[in-house]
Design an enzyme around this catalytic site. Structure first.
Site, PDB file in Angstrom:
ATOM      1  N   HIS A   1      -7.762  -5.257  -1.055  1.00 21.58           N
ATOM      2  CA  HIS A   1      -6.547  -4.520  -0.709  1.00 21.58           C
ATOM      3  C   HIS A   1      -5.842  -5.269   0.415  1.00 21.58           C
ATOM      4  CE1 HIS A   1      -4.117  -0.872  -0.816  1.00 21.58           C
ATOM      5  NE2 HIS A   1      -4.142  -0.855   0.507  1.00 21.58           N
TER       6      HIS A   1
ATOM      7  N   SER B   1       0.838  -1.200   0.000  1.00 22.25           N
ATOM      8  CA  SER B   1       0.000   0.000   0.000  1.00 22.25           C
ATOM      9  C   SER B   1       0.879   1.258   0.000  1.00 22.25           C
ATOM     10  CB  SER B   1      -0.948  -0.043   1.201  1.00 22.25           C
ATOM     11  OG  SER B   1      -1.951   0.945   1.117  1.00 22.25           O
TER      12      SER B   1
ATOM     13  N   ASP C   1      -9.246  -4.779  -5.503  1.00 20.41           N
ATOM     14  CA  ASP C   1      -8.717  -3.745  -4.615  1.00 20.41           C
ATOM     15  C   ASP C   1      -9.573  -2.490  -4.753  1.00 20.41           C
ATOM     16  OD1 ASP C   1      -7.219  -1.734  -3.318  1.00 20.41           O
ATOM     17  OD2 ASP C   1      -5.345  -2.777  -3.756  1.00 20.41           O
TER      18      ASP C   1
END
Length: 231
Positions: A190, A110, A158
């Site tokens: 995600h 991320s 995601d």
């Protein structure tokens, strides 16, 4: 806030590789160490370190690399502000471990993945490998290098970083002459799951960096200082 870190593995003999792992917003290096153990088990001669973001994030022990924003321009400004510190940290770990950039792998999830991508955008020779889980650029790449092999691994569903962003980044890097792989994990949001880790470890073990082929074509001998030595 002083950046925190966790050394997951430090070989008794001089390390042959260096893995630096970077977490997402609200996480911390202690939690990330669970991911680090996968790399430690796969690469017993590697120094594996999980590094925490320099700024606090919400309550608890979470941290972040920069404050999240929905403004693309503000995100670029915030990344630019922290990037020199990030680059200096990578160099410091390389120096202290005695590991060359070519044998360094940067792993980010991320926001941590964003920092790795932007670091390599600024300094293509900073590391030999990069594994990006659900990350994204804040700057559209204007150049690419085969000095770093970038492995993009992204969840099909995601909802924070659309997979289309990484598909576009992969196409852009390839068009610019970069060395990149892209894997889209079905039915994954995600997150990082066992399939994602399997893909990462497979690439690190078996994907031959494009620069080796370029060196061979130019008449030079491929280097022996990558994360995985070419046999």
């Amino acid at each position: 806030m002083k950046p925190d870190y966790v050394v997951v593995q430090q070989p008794t003999q001089p390390a042959e590789q260096l893995f630096l792992l970077y977490h997402g917003v609200g996480d911390n290096p202690h939690a990330l160490s669970q991911l680090g153990r996968w790399f430690a088990e796969a690469f017993p001669t590697a120094c594996v370190v999980c590094i925490g973001g320099p700024a606090a994030s919400g309550s608890g022990n979470g941290s972040q690399w920069f404050e999240a924003t929905t403004s693309a321009e503000e995100a670029r400004t915030r990344v630019a502000a922290i990037l020199p510190e990030f680059l200096a940290s990578v160099r410091s770990w390389q120096q202290s471990s005695g590991i060359a950039p070519a044998a360094t792998a940067l792993v980010g999830f991320s926001q941590g993945g964003t920092m790795v991508l932007e670091a390599l955008n600024a300094e293509p020779g900073l590391a030999g490998r990069a594994v990006i889980f659900s990350g994204s650029y804040v700057h559209t790449p204007q150049r690419a290098s085969n000095r770093a092999t970038i492995h993009l691994i992204h969840g099909e569903y995601d909802d924070r970083v659309p997979v289309s962003a990484m598909e576009q980044a992969s196409e852009r890097l390839t068009a610019l002459g970069g060395d990149v792989t892209l894997d889209v994990v079905e039915d994954l949001a995600h997150a990082i799951d066992q399939r994602s880790m399997g893909l990462a470890l497979h690439h690190l073990r078996y994907t031959v960096p494009r620069r080796y082929f370029d060196e061979a074509l130019s008449g030079a001998s491929p280097g022996d200082d990558d994360v995985i030595v070419l046999m």
